[in-house]
Design a protein around this motif. Structure first.
Motif, short mmCIF file in Angstrom:
data_model
loop_
_atom_site.label_atom_id
_atom_site.label_comp_id
_atom_site.label_asym_id
_atom_site.label_seq_id
_atom_site.Cartn_x
_atom_site.Cartn_y
_atom_site.Cartn_z
N ALA A 1 3.26 -4.72 4.66
CA ALA A 1 4.11 -4.01 5.73
C ALA A 1 4.67 -2.83 5.20
CB ALA A 1 5.74 -4.44 5.90
N ASP A 2 3.90 -2.52 4.20
CA ASP A 2 4.22 -0.62 3.36
C ASP A 2 3.63 -0.67 2.51
OD1 ASP A 2 5.88 1.05 2.35
OD2 ASP A 2 7.42 1.01 3.72
N ARG A 3 2.73 0.82 2.76
CA ARG A 3 1.96 1.14 2.01
C ARG A 3 2.58 1.19 0.55
NH1 ARG A 3 -3.56 2.96 2.66
NH2 ARG A 3 -2.43 5.36 1.76
N GLN A 4 3.14 1.98 0.62
CA GLN A 4 3.88 2.77 -0.55
C GLN A 4 4.51 1.83 -1.42
OE1 GLN A 4 4.40 6.49 -1.77
NE2 GLN A 4 4.48 5.24 -3.45
N VAL A 5 5.09 0.78 -0.97
CA VAL A 5 6.00 -0.59 -1.92
C VAL A 5 4.70 -1.42 -2.44
CG1 VAL A 5 7.46 -3.16 -1.25
CG2 VAL A 5 7.94 -0.70 0.30
N SER A 6 3.95 -1.25 -1.37
CA SER A 6 3.00 -2.32 -1.80
C SER A 6 1.61 -1.77 -3.36
CB SER A 6 1.63 -3.37 -0.97
OG SER A 6 2.35 -3.62 -0.42
N HIS A 7 1.77 -0.45 -3.00
CA HIS A 7 0.57 0.04 -3.99
C HIS A 7 2.32 0.47 -5.62
CE1 HIS A 7 0.47 3.85 -6.60
NE2 HIS A 7 -1.10 3.90 -6.17
N ASP A 8 3.31 0.63 -5.60
CA ASP A 8 4.59 0.93 -6.54
C ASP A 8 4.27 -0.04 -6.81
OD1 ASP A 8 4.15 3.14 -5.59
OD2 ASP A 8 6.21 2.83 -4.73
N PHE A 9 4.62 -1.82 -6.04
CA PHE A 9 4.18 -3.16 -6.36
C PHE A 9 2.93 -3.31 -7.72
CE2 PHE A 9 3.49 -8.15 -6.79
CZ PHE A 9 4.65 -8.15 -7.00
N TYR A 10 1.66 -2.98 -7.26
CA TYR A 10 0.66 -3.19 -7.62
C TYR A 10 0.41 -2.93 -9.22
CZ TYR A 10 -0.30 -7.66 -5.06
OH TYR A 10 -0.30 -8.26 -4.13
N ARG A 11 0.79 -1.32 -8.84
CA ARG A 11 0.55 -0.87 -9.88
C ARG A 11 2.19 -0.71 -11.58
NH1 ARG A 11 3.60 4.40 -8.42
NH2 ARG A 11 5.16 3.94 -9.29
N ASP A 12 3.09 -1.45 -10.37
CA ASP A 12 3.92 -1.60 -11.67
C ASP A 12 4.02 -3.35 -12.32
OD1 ASP A 12 4.44 1.19 -11.35
OD2 ASP A 12 6.50 0.05 -10.08
N ALA A 13 3.88 -4.33 -11.19
CA ALA A 13 3.44 -5.33 -11.73
C ALA A 13 2.74 -5.94 -12.63
CB ALA A 13 4.33 -6.38 -10.02
N LEU A 14 1.46 -5.67 -11.80
CA LEU A 14 0.50 -6.07 -12.70
C LEU A 14 -0.78 -5.24 -13.26
CD1 LEU A 14 -1.24 -8.20 -9.17
CD2 LEU A 14 0.30 -8.85 -12.12
N GLY A 15 0.01 -3.59 -12.86
CA GLY A 15 -0.77 -2.62 -14.10
C GLY A 15 -1.72 -2.35 -13.45
N LEU A 16 -2.18 -2.83 -12.73
CA LEU A 16 -3.39 -2.52 -11.77
C LEU A 16 -3.99 -0.60 -11.12
CD1 LEU A 16 -4.03 -5.63 -8.87
CD2 LEU A 16 -4.87 -5.53 -11.24
N PRO A 17 -5.16 -0.07 -11.82
CA PRO A 17 -5.52 0.89 -10.89
C PRO A 17 -5.59 1.12 -9.79
CG PRO A 17 -7.50 -0.20 -12.57
CD PRO A 17 -6.11 -1.01 -12.02
N ALA A 18 -5.00 2.02 -8.45
CA ALA A 18 -5.22 2.08 -7.41
C ALA A 18 -7.05 3.28 -7.61
CB ALA A 18 -4.33 3.10 -7.12
#
Length: 138
Positions: free
Chosen positions: A13-30
Motif C-alpha cells: 500500500a505504501d512504499r515508505q512504510v514498506s521500505h522502513d519495515f523491511y529495513r528495520d524488521a528484517l535488516g534487509l538492504p534496499a
C-alpha cells in the motif's frame, strides 16, 4: 538451468512504510537507484545472493496479474519463510518485526515442524521464522 536471482514480488500500500519495515524488521538492504521519493525504484531488497524481494504498489501490480484481483490483507496466499540460527534468533527477529509494526500471528515457540514464529508485515504478507535444526526451546 539456473535462475538467479529469483525475485518474489509482493503488492504493498505504501512504499515508505514498506521500505522502513523491511529495513528495520528484517535488516534487509534496499538495492537500486533512488527515485524522486528517495527510495529505490523498483523497491527491492536483497534477501541473499539468490533471492530478491520486490515491493510493488498495489495499483501497479495489476499489469502483471492479467486481470486477477490482488488479495486484500486479510487473505494469505503464501507464507514466506526465513531460517535463522536458533530459537533465540527466532524470538529476536519476531520481536524486531513487532517493534517495526508487524502483527505477530504466532508467538515464537515449538511446533511439530520446528521452533517458529510468524508475523504479518504492514500489508498482511506472512513471514514464518524458523530455527535451523528443528524443534527446540528458547
Amino acid at each position: 538451468m539456473s535462475y538467479a536471482p529469483v525475485v518474489v514480488s509482493l503488492p504493498i500500500a505504501d512504499r515508505q512504510v514498506s521500505h522502513d519495515f523491511y529495513r528495520d524488521a528484517l535488516g534487509l538492504p534496499a538495492i537500486g537507484e533512488p527515485a524522486e521519493d528517495g527510495l529505490p525504484e523498483p523497491l527491492q531488497f536483497e534477501v541473499n545472493a539468490g533471492l530478491r524481494l520486490m515491493l510493488v504498489p498495489t495499483g501497479g501490480f495489476g499489469w502483471v496479474l492479467g486481470g486477477r484481483e490482488v488479495a486484500d490483507r486479510r487473505h494469505s496466499e503464501c507464507v514466506l519463510g526465513l531460517t535463522v540460527d536458533g530459537p533465540a534468533e527466532v524470538g529476536s527477529l519476531v520481536s524486531r518485526a513487532r517493534d517495526a509494526g508487524a502483527e505477530v500471528v504466532t508467538e515464537p515457540g515449538p511446533q511439530p515442524w520446528g521452533y517458529t514464529g510468524t508475523f504479518a508485515d504492514p500489508d498482511g504478507h506472512l513471514w514464518m521464522i524458523t530455527a535451523a535444526g528443528g524443534v527446540g526451546q528458547a
